[in-house]
Design a protein around this motif. Structure first.
Motif, PDB file in Angstrom:
ATOM      1  N   LEU A 228       0.869  -1.026  -0.149  1.00  0.00           N
ATOM      2  CA  LEU A 228       0.118  -0.010  -0.100  1.00  0.00           C
ATOM      3  C   LEU A 228       0.971   1.230   0.007  1.00  0.00           C
ATOM      4  CD1 LEU A 228      -2.842   1.287   0.338  1.00  0.00           C
ATOM      5  CD2 LEU A 228      -2.563   1.235   2.688  1.00  0.00           C
ATOM      6  N   ILE A 229       2.001   1.413   0.847  1.00  0.00           N
ATOM      7  CA  ILE A 229       2.790   2.608   0.981  1.00  0.00           C
ATOM      8  C   ILE A 229       3.856   2.508  -0.137  1.00  0.00           C
ATOM      9  CG2 ILE A 229       2.036   2.794   3.245  1.00  0.00           C
ATOM     10  CD1 ILE A 229       5.001   1.678   4.068  1.00  0.00           C
ATOM     11  N   GLY A 230       4.368   1.442  -0.631  1.00  0.00           N
ATOM     12  CA  GLY A 230       5.455   1.249  -1.426  1.00  0.00           C
ATOM     13  C   GLY A 230       5.195   1.235  -2.922  1.00  0.00           C
ATOM     14  N   PHE A 231       4.265   0.381  -3.123  1.00  0.00           N
ATOM     15  CA  PHE A 231       3.905  -0.382  -4.679  1.00  0.00           C
ATOM     16  C   PHE A 231       2.602   0.706  -5.064  1.00  0.00           C
ATOM     17  CE2 PHE A 231       1.415  -2.889  -7.361  1.00  0.00           C
ATOM     18  CZ  PHE A 231       2.232  -3.040  -8.259  1.00  0.00           C
ATOM     19  N   VAL A 232       1.722   0.890  -4.506  1.00  0.00           N
ATOM     20  CA  VAL A 232       0.519   1.622  -5.002  1.00  0.00           C
ATOM     21  C   VAL A 232       0.749   2.909  -5.496  1.00  0.00           C
ATOM     22  CG1 VAL A 232      -1.904   2.064  -4.335  1.00  0.00           C
ATOM     23  CG2 VAL A 232      -0.984  -0.177  -3.608  1.00  0.00           C
ATOM     24  N   PRO A 233       1.439   3.913  -4.595  1.00  0.00           N
ATOM     25  CA  PRO A 233       1.279   5.007  -5.270  1.00  0.00           C
ATOM     26  C   PRO A 233       1.846   5.537  -6.579  1.00  0.00           C
ATOM     27  CG  PRO A 233       1.745   5.122  -2.796  1.00  0.00           C
ATOM     28  CD  PRO A 233       1.686   3.572  -3.259  1.00  0.00           C
ATOM     29  N   LEU A 234       3.353   4.967  -6.655  1.00  0.00           N
ATOM     30  CA  LEU A 234       3.816   4.942  -8.098  1.00  0.00           C
ATOM     31  C   LEU A 234       3.367   4.255  -8.971  1.00  0.00           C
ATOM     32  CD1 LEU A 234       6.358   6.139  -9.542  1.00  0.00           C
ATOM     33  CD2 LEU A 234       7.609   4.200  -8.929  1.00  0.00           C
ATOM     34  N   THR A 235       2.729   3.041  -8.685  1.00  0.00           N
ATOM     35  CA  THR A 235       1.735   2.574  -9.895  1.00  0.00           C
ATOM     36  C   THR A 235       0.543   3.327 -10.287  1.00  0.00           C
ATOM     37  OG1 THR A 235       2.744   0.260  -8.939  1.00  0.00           O
ATOM     38  CG2 THR A 235       0.773   0.236 -10.538  1.00  0.00           C
TER      39      THR A 235
END
Length: 471
Positions: A228-235
C-alpha cells in the motif's frame, strides 16, 4: 572531377558514419556536415537559411515539450528514493516465488523505467539497490546482472516512452497511437523476461537460492501494508499518466506535466523531497533535454540536405533494385538497426537513420506505427549487445570490482534472444501492435513523411523545408 549532388549526399552519409566511429560529437557533427556538404552542393549559401528554419521548427514543435517533462518526472522519483520502497514492497510480495529477488528486481525496473525513461538512471540505481542483496543471497552473477541490465531498458518501449515520442516526431505519426501500439508488446516482453527468470529459479535453483524462511514467511497484513505504501502510489501515478493519454483525456505533454506534479507530491508525502534533489533534477533534465534538442536540430538539417542533394533517392533506388518484398525489407531494416545499435545510442538511430527508411514504408506496405514499435523492440538489444552495450557498462560502473564485464555480457545474452523471439512473434501476429490502437482510435494512421523536394529559385519557404513531423 566534380561530384554530382547525389554523390555528394552519399559521401556525406558515409563520412558521417566514419566520424561517429571516431567518437565525434553527434549533434554538432550533423550540423557541420550538413552546412559543409550543402554549401558544396547546389544549395550554396541558402543552407544557412535552412539551418535557421530547421532550428526554429524544432523549437516550436509541441510534441517535444513532453520530453523534458517526462525526464524531470523520472529524476524527481529517482532523487526522492521512492525506488527503495517500491523494491522492498515487491520483494515481500514475491517472496514465495522462485528467484524472488530477481523477480522483484525485474518488476521494479519495468515500473521505474516507465516513470523515468532514462536507461542509465534505471540500471545504475537498480545496480546499487538490487545487485548487492542478490549477490549476498548467492545468486549467479550472470542471472543477477542480466535481469538488471535487461529490465533497465524496458522504459524505452513501455509507454510513456521518450523514444516513442521522438519516433512520432520524426515519422509524423500520432504519439498516442504509438503508445497504444507499444502497450501490449511492452508487457509481453516483460512477461517473457519474468518467465525466463522464474524458469531459471525452478530448473537451476542453485542460480537463485530461495530467501530464508524468516524473510519469506511474512504476515499477510505486513505485505499488504508495504504494498500500500510502497507499490500502490507510484503504480497508480504511472497508470494515471498513461491512461489519460490513451483515452484522449490529455495530450502527452499535459499528461507529463501531471506526472511531474504527482512525482513531487509523492516525494513530499514520503518526506524525501529536498531542495538539493530538486536542483539536481532540474540540472539533469536541462542537460538531457539540451542533448535531445541539439540532436534534433542537427538531424533535421542533415536529413534535409541529404534529401535535397538526392541521397535519399539513391538509397531508395538501391533498396528497390534488390527486389525485396515486405518480409525481406523488414528483415533488412531491422538487421541494419540491430547492427547500428552496437556503436550508436537509440537517439542517434531514431533521428538520423530511421528517416532513411520511412519513405520506403509505403512502397512495401509497412505501417509506420507497427514499424516504430518493431524498432522500439529492436532497440532493446542495442543497449545489451556487445561490444558497446551501454546497459552492461552502466551496471559495471556500480557493481563490485570482482564482477567481470564478461559475466554481465553473458547474463544479458538470453534476454537478447527473448527480444528477437518477441519480434518474430509480433511480426507473425501483428495484432499485438495494431489491435489496441485500432480498437481505441479506429484504423491506424498510414500517413507518410514527405521527401524534401528541390526548392524554387530564390531559396526556401519555411513550409517547404519543414518536415511534416515538425510542422
Amino acid at each position: 572531377m566534380l561530384l554530382t549532388d547525389p554523390q555528394i549526399g552519399v559521401a556525406m552519409l558515409i563520412l558521417f558514419i566514419g566520424f561517429i566511429l571516431l567518437g565525434f560529437p553527434i549533434a554538432f557533427t550533423l550540423m557541420a556536415m550538413g552546412i559543409i556538404f550543402g554549401w558544396a552542393g547546389s544549395l550554396g549559401p541558402s543552407v544557412l537559411d535552412l539551418l535557421v528554419q530547421r532550428t526554429y521548427s524544432v523549437m516550436s514543435n509541441d510534441v517535444l515539450i513532453s520530453v523534458p517533462l517526462f525526464v524531470f518526472m523520472g529524476y524527481i522519483i529517482e532523487r526522492a528514493n521512492i525506488l527503495d520502497r517500491l523494491f522492498k514492497s515487491l520483494l515481500l510480495a514475491s517472496g514465495f516465488l522462485p528467484a524472488s529477488l530477481a523477480v522483484a528486481t525485474m518488476i521494479t525496473c519495468s515500473l521505474f523505467g516507465i516513470a523515468s525513461g532514462v536507461v542509465g538512471a534505471v540500471v545504475t540505481l537498480m545496480g546499487l539497490l538490487a545487485l548487492p542483496p542478490m549477490l549476498r543471497a548467492g545468486y549467479d552473477v550472470r542471472l543477477a546482472t542480466g535481469c538488471i541490465a535487461a529490465g533497465g531498458t524496458l522504459g524505452i518501449l513501455i509507454p510513456p516512452s521518450i523514444m516513442l515520442i521522438l519516433y512520432g516526431a520524426t515519422a509524423g505519426v500520432s504519439v498516442v497511437k504509438l503508445y497504444a501500439a507499444a502497450f501490449i508488446p511492452g508487457f509481453v516482453l516483460t512477461g517473457a523476461y519474468l518467465i525466463y527468470i522464474i524458469g531459471c529459479g525452478i530448473i537451476k535453483p542453485e542460480w537463485a537460492p530461495r530467501l530464508p524462511p524468516e524473510e519469506r514467511n511474512v504476515p499477510v497484513g505486513k505485505i499488504l501494508w508495504e504494498l500500500l505504501i510502497g507499490f500502490v502510489p507510484l503504480t497508480l501515478l504511472t497508470i494515471l499518466v498513461l491512461a489519460v493519454i490513451l483515452f484522449g483525456i490529455a495530450t502527452p505533454t499535459e499528461s507529463a506535466a501531471m506526472g511531474v506534479v504527482g512525482a513531487v507530491l509523492l516525494a513530499v508525502g514520503y518526506r524525501s523531497f529536498t531542495w538539493t534533489g530538486l536542483k539536481e533534477s532540474v540540472y539533469l533534465t536541462a542537460r538531457t533535454s539540451a542533448m535531445v534538442c541539439w540532436l534534433f536540430v542537427g538531424s533535421a538539417l542533415f536529413s534535409a540536405v541529404f534529401g535535397y542533394l538526392g541521397g535519399q533517392t539513391v538509397v531508395e533506388d538501391f533498396v528497390k533494385s534488390l527486389g525485396l518484398n515486405s518480409v525481406t525489407f523488414m528483415l533488412l531494416a531491422q538487421a541494419i538497426i540491430f547492427v547500428l545499435g552496437w556503436p550508436l545510442e537509440w537517439t542517434e538511430i531514431i533521428v538520423i537513420f530511421v528517416p532513411i527508411f520511412l519513405p520506403l514504408l509505403d512502397d512495401f506496405g509497412v505501417d509506420p506505427i507497427f514499424f516504430g514499435v518493431m524498432i522500439a523492440l529492436n532497440l532493446q538489444t542495442s543497449f545489451l549487445s556487445p561490444p558497446v552495450a551501454m546497459a552492461p557498462f552502466y551496471l559495471k560502473g556500480v557493481a563490485p570490482s570482482w564482477v567481470k564485464l564478461e559475466d554481465i555480457f553473458a547474463g544479458v545474452m538470453p534476454y537478447i534472444y527473448i527480444v528477437i523471439v518477441t519480434m518474430v512473434f509480433m511480426y507473425i501476429f501483428p495484432g499485438m501492435a495494431t489491435w489496441l490502437p485500432d480498437y481505441l482510435y479506429g484504423v491506424v494512421d498510414n500517413s507518410q513523411p514527405l521527401i524534401l523536394d528541390r526548392p524554387p529559385e530564390g531559396g526556401f519557404a519555411e513550409e517547404e523545408v519543414m518536415a511534416p513531423s515538425l510542422r
